[in-house]
Design a protein around this motif. Sequence first.
Motif, PDB file in Angstrom:
ATOM      1  N   SER A 169      -2.512   0.791  -6.530  1.00  0.00           N
ATOM      2  CA  SER A 169      -1.467   0.037  -5.834  1.00  0.00           C
ATOM      3  C   SER A 169      -1.801  -0.144  -4.363  1.00  0.00           C
ATOM      4  O   SER A 169      -1.534  -1.196  -3.779  1.00  0.00           O
ATOM      5  CB  SER A 169      -0.114   0.732  -6.002  1.00  0.00           C
ATOM      6  OG  SER A 169      -0.079   1.967  -5.314  1.00  0.00           O
ATOM      7  N   GLN A 170      -2.412   0.862  -3.743  1.00  0.00           N
ATOM      8  CA  GLN A 170      -2.754   0.760  -2.329  1.00  0.00           C
ATOM      9  C   GLN A 170      -3.968  -0.143  -2.094  1.00  0.00           C
ATOM     10  O   GLN A 170      -4.062  -0.811  -1.063  1.00  0.00           O
ATOM     11  CB  GLN A 170      -3.007   2.148  -1.737  1.00  0.00           C
ATOM     12  CG  GLN A 170      -1.750   2.999  -1.660  1.00  0.00           C
ATOM     13  CD  GLN A 170      -1.908   4.167  -0.717  1.00  0.00           C
ATOM     14  OE1 GLN A 170      -2.321   4.000   0.427  1.00  0.00           O
ATOM     15  NE2 GLN A 170      -1.563   5.364  -1.187  1.00  0.00           N
ATOM     16  N   TYR A 171      -4.895  -0.190  -3.036  1.00  0.00           N
ATOM     17  CA  TYR A 171      -6.046  -1.076  -2.889  1.00  0.00           C
ATOM     18  C   TYR A 171      -5.607  -2.534  -2.868  1.00  0.00           C
ATOM     19  O   TYR A 171      -6.158  -3.349  -2.138  1.00  0.00           O
ATOM     20  CB  TYR A 171      -7.041  -0.867  -4.030  1.00  0.00           C
ATOM     21  CG  TYR A 171      -7.818   0.428  -3.979  1.00  0.00           C
ATOM     22  CD1 TYR A 171      -7.718   1.303  -2.893  1.00  0.00           C
ATOM     23  CD2 TYR A 171      -8.662   0.780  -5.022  1.00  0.00           C
ATOM     24  CE1 TYR A 171      -8.427   2.483  -2.858  1.00  0.00           C
ATOM     25  CE2 TYR A 171      -9.389   1.960  -4.998  1.00  0.00           C
ATOM     26  CZ  TYR A 171      -9.269   2.812  -3.923  1.00  0.00           C
ATOM     27  OH  TYR A 171      -9.991   3.974  -3.893  1.00  0.00           O
ATOM     28  N   LEU A 178       3.019  -7.988  -8.816  1.00  0.00           N
ATOM     29  CA  LEU A 178       4.043  -8.063  -7.785  1.00  0.00           C
ATOM     30  C   LEU A 178       4.400  -6.673  -7.280  1.00  0.00           C
ATOM     31  O   LEU A 178       4.528  -6.446  -6.073  1.00  0.00           O
ATOM     32  CB  LEU A 178       5.290  -8.758  -8.335  1.00  0.00           C
ATOM     33  CG  LEU A 178       6.427  -8.976  -7.332  1.00  0.00           C
ATOM     34  CD1 LEU A 178       5.946  -9.811  -6.150  1.00  0.00           C
ATOM     35  CD2 LEU A 178       7.622  -9.640  -8.004  1.00  0.00           C
ATOM     36  N   ALA A 179       4.524  -5.725  -8.214  1.00  0.00           N
ATOM     37  CA  ALA A 179       4.836  -4.360  -7.812  1.00  0.00           C
ATOM     38  C   ALA A 179       3.717  -3.776  -6.969  1.00  0.00           C
ATOM     39  O   ALA A 179       3.953  -3.051  -6.007  1.00  0.00           O
ATOM     40  CB  ALA A 179       5.075  -3.494  -9.055  1.00  0.00           C
ATOM     41  N   ALA A 180       2.477  -4.075  -7.351  1.00  0.00           N
ATOM     42  CA  ALA A 180       1.338  -3.571  -6.595  1.00  0.00           C
ATOM     43  C   ALA A 180       1.324  -4.119  -5.182  1.00  0.00           C
ATOM     44  O   ALA A 180       1.037  -3.410  -4.225  1.00  0.00           O
ATOM     45  CB  ALA A 180       0.042  -3.931  -7.319  1.00  0.00           C
ATOM     46  N   LEU A 181       1.644  -5.414  -5.046  1.00  0.00           N
ATOM     47  CA  LEU A 181       1.681  -6.037  -3.729  1.00  0.00           C
ATOM     48  C   LEU A 181       2.729  -5.378  -2.843  1.00  0.00           C
ATOM     49  O   LEU A 181       2.492  -5.090  -1.673  1.00  0.00           O
ATOM     50  CB  LEU A 181       1.966  -7.533  -3.863  1.00  0.00           C
ATOM     51  CG  LEU A 181       0.819  -8.395  -4.382  1.00  0.00           C
ATOM     52  CD1 LEU A 181       1.341  -9.782  -4.744  1.00  0.00           C
ATOM     53  CD2 LEU A 181      -0.284  -8.499  -3.341  1.00  0.00           C
ATOM     54  N   LEU A 182       3.913  -5.135  -3.413  1.00  0.00           N
ATOM     55  CA  LEU A 182       4.984  -4.524  -2.643  1.00  0.00           C
ATOM     56  C   LEU A 182       4.605  -3.121  -2.211  1.00  0.00           C
ATOM     57  O   LEU A 182       4.792  -2.733  -1.057  1.00  0.00           O
ATOM     58  CB  LEU A 182       6.267  -4.485  -3.490  1.00  0.00           C
ATOM     59  CG  LEU A 182       7.483  -3.819  -2.821  1.00  0.00           C
ATOM     60  CD1 LEU A 182       7.836  -4.541  -1.531  1.00  0.00           C
ATOM     61  CD2 LEU A 182       8.658  -3.803  -3.774  1.00  0.00           C
ATOM     62  N   CYS A 183       4.037  -2.358  -3.158  1.00  0.00           N
ATOM     63  CA  CYS A 183       3.648  -0.986  -2.841  1.00  0.00           C
ATOM     64  C   CYS A 183       2.609  -0.952  -1.732  1.00  0.00           C
ATOM     65  O   CYS A 183       2.688  -0.162  -0.804  1.00  0.00           O
ATOM     66  CB  CYS A 183       3.106  -0.295  -4.089  1.00  0.00           C
ATOM     67  SG  CYS A 183       2.635   1.413  -3.818  1.00  0.00           S
ATOM     68  N   ALA A 184       1.633  -1.839  -1.841  1.00  0.00           N
ATOM     69  CA  ALA A 184       0.567  -1.867  -0.842  1.00  0.00           C
ATOM     70  C   ALA A 184       1.108  -2.270   0.523  1.00  0.00           C
ATOM     71  O   ALA A 184       0.684  -1.753   1.548  1.00  0.00           O
ATOM     72  CB  ALA A 184      -0.538  -2.822  -1.276  1.00  0.00           C
ATOM     73  N   ALA A 185       2.055  -3.209   0.527  1.00  0.00           N
ATOM     74  CA  ALA A 185       2.628  -3.653   1.790  1.00  0.00           C
ATOM     75  C   ALA A 185       3.359  -2.509   2.492  1.00  0.00           C
ATOM     76  O   ALA A 185       3.324  -2.368   3.706  1.00  0.00           O
ATOM     77  CB  ALA A 185       3.588  -4.822   1.539  1.00  0.00           C
TER      78      ALA A 185
END
Length: 391
Positions: free
Chosen positions: A306-308, A12-19
Amino acid sequence: MKRALAPTALALAALLCAALAGCSSTSEDAAGGSAALPPATGAQQLSGVCPATVSIQQDWEPEAEHSAVYQLIGPGYTVDADRKRVSGPLVIGGHDTGVKVEVRAGGAAIGFTSIAAQMYIDKSITLGAVSTDGAINSSANQPVTAVVAPLVKSPQMLMWDPASHPDWNTVADIGASGATVVVAKANYYSPLLVAKGLLKQSQLDSGYTGAPARFVTSPTIAQQGFATAEPYIYQHEVSAWAKPVKYQLLADVGYSIYPEPLAVRSAELPAMSECLKRLVPIVQRAQIDYLANPGQTNKLITDAVSQYNDGWTYSEGVANYAATTMKQLGIVANDTSGPLGGMDMSRVQSTIDTFAPILASGGTTLRPGLKAADIATNQFVDPSIKLGEGS
């Protein structure tokens, strides 16, 4: 090191960061700012000797086991989330070598193609991370030659629940028990363990996906993993488990490969020689620099992950654990040939002697009379670059 994607609570954190980050960005904070660096001099100046961009193809998503090459990426790096690449100035010791470096993710980013095959598909790749067993496997049609080995020992392991199996201490104990061993469908070590009599073929279950659910719900199984990751992840990030696991490194039971040494296409070795004379010692020093101060590079690695935003999750906690564990377990260490990054050619030959019959029996066509010098060389390794006792 090829793995399976393992979604965790960090997703979830990765998704938010990437968004928030978008598909491509320049990351100055994680790299320490984008101010101009002093130029490297002498043998560390690569401009005009190496390609303007040194492209390094890794075999999996960004992780601390790839630290030697991510350590090379300097301030103001750019993350290309679409193509899964990180690029920036190639830096050593705070000095700009005059060329750029680009580190490319493997795994899903290249359709799970083997790195040797990818190097022949895409000739813009300068160096690829090809483990010794992979180089043996590709020797007939896609020959590659390793030029430096930042890791001296594979972190691949089999792990188990010590509460379920208090009598297990080794892979041999697992084999004697007859318990199920869950592994990835495609790997080189399972046939080795069976051939050595440590496991039975009937024990192997090729249903490993990387997700923790199977292990959590069936704690009597053994499972593949990496000593640099899963022990931390299962204890600190898998809330349904949250306790230690026990394991044995496969390197300790005959899996003698060099994991992910950087290799070139064999026919291009002469043309690359002048570049490699300068670049290989830089890679050696970068691995030592990382162990001395892993924090900045770990931030870069986790920023890229996180960006990937592709299902792979990797926290700074795991990265920091990996840095410590690689040193503690001798995964990063001076080679028996002397320097960090060197390759003991007798060990390479022994690995060929072990794996060539196994691969051939599985239908792989190998180069006839394959020798260590066909897949590895120390000619560019600086023998004076060693990890000190206090490093």
